[in-house]
Design a protein around this motif. Structure first.
Motif: not given
Length: 272
Positions: A213-217, A222-227, A242-246
């Protein structure tokens, strides 16, 4: 051999060594922080910067100054000190992003001639705004012209250029970009400016240390920050998703620290 007799002393020795190592690491870290603080303050003093406060957590610095411009300049100076990994700038309203520049001086009062020029410019602008609306309406050709879709070759070339970009790095266990990370995001913005037709998905990935859960969030943040950084650099937001894959999609099976580092990454995927 009776394991019940042997194991308790072994466990006690292991725990004792672990506690000793923890104490030694803490002392070593405090020594590093004190040394870097002294070096950073010396660098600020040599640069003629007064009133900036520097605090270290390991080799990462938080630099606070009375204004955003002063904070950026001070953080840039501290970031150049040998041994410093990152230097984040904080102004009166919190974290400041961007590149350092000269602190702007107060502009001189307008002369009478300058005031007349401004008045004339305002009059011309008002005249343009009240002109016949037909003059500013787009022609039928402008209205009907669709946005050009990038060709397959253009998408492939953009993807190749984005793959060549180095990995984007963040401060440990956070979505805050390191100094190198911000530099790489600027490289990505330049590549996207060279390929204005393509749309890109920014994908965040983490290593397998910590909970799912922590890694997914974390990957999502991080992806959102880059955007957000790309948008600040002039990339149109509607070109980006953007999308996160943990930790769900590792590059390699993690057996070493180097493997964990490879799996911590941000990827740019050109959308079809």
């Amino acid at each position: 051999m009776n394991l019940k007799v042997v194991l308790p002393p072994v466990i006690i020795v292991v725990l004792g060594l672990g506690a000793l190592s923890s104490v030694q690491n803490t002392g070593f870290r405090e020594h590093i922080e004190a040394t870097l603080t002294e070096s950073a303050q010396g660098a600020l003093s040599a640069a003629g910067i007064e009133g900036a406060d520097v605090r270290f957590a390991g080799r990462d610095a938080d630099v606070t100054a009375p204004s955003d411009a002063e904070a950026l300049v001070a953080a840039d100076v501290v970031g150049g000190v040998t041994g410093v990994r990152t230097a984040a700038a904080y102004g009166p309203d919190g974290l400041v992003s961007g590149e350092p520049g000269p602190v702007e001086a107060a502009e001189p009062a307008e002369t009478e001639d300058e005031t007349e020029d401004v008045t004339d410019a305002a009059t011309d602008a008002l005249a343009d705004a009240t002109a016949s609306p037909e003059a500013s309406e787009p022609t039928s050709d402008d209205k009907d012209e669709p946005e050009r879709e990038p060709t397959r070759e253009e998408r492939e070339q953009a993807q190749e250029d984005l793959v060549e970009i180095p990995n984007i790095t963040f401060v440990t266990d956070s979505a805050r970009l390191t100094k190198d990370g911000r530099r790489v995001v600027r490289e990505a913005a330049e590549v996207l400016a060279e390929h204005p037709e393509v749309e890109v998905r920014v994908e965040g990935h983490t290593d397998s240390v910590g909970s799912d859960e922590h890694n997914q969030r974390l990957s999502e943040r991080r992806a959102e920050q880059v955007v957000d950084e790309l948008v600040d650099l002039g990339v149109e937001r509607d070109r980006l998703t953007w999308k996160g894959f943990g930790e769900s999609d590792p590059l390699v099976v993690p057996r070493t620290f180097e493997d964990l580092e490879k799996n911590r990454r941000v990827e740019f995927i050109v959308r079809n």
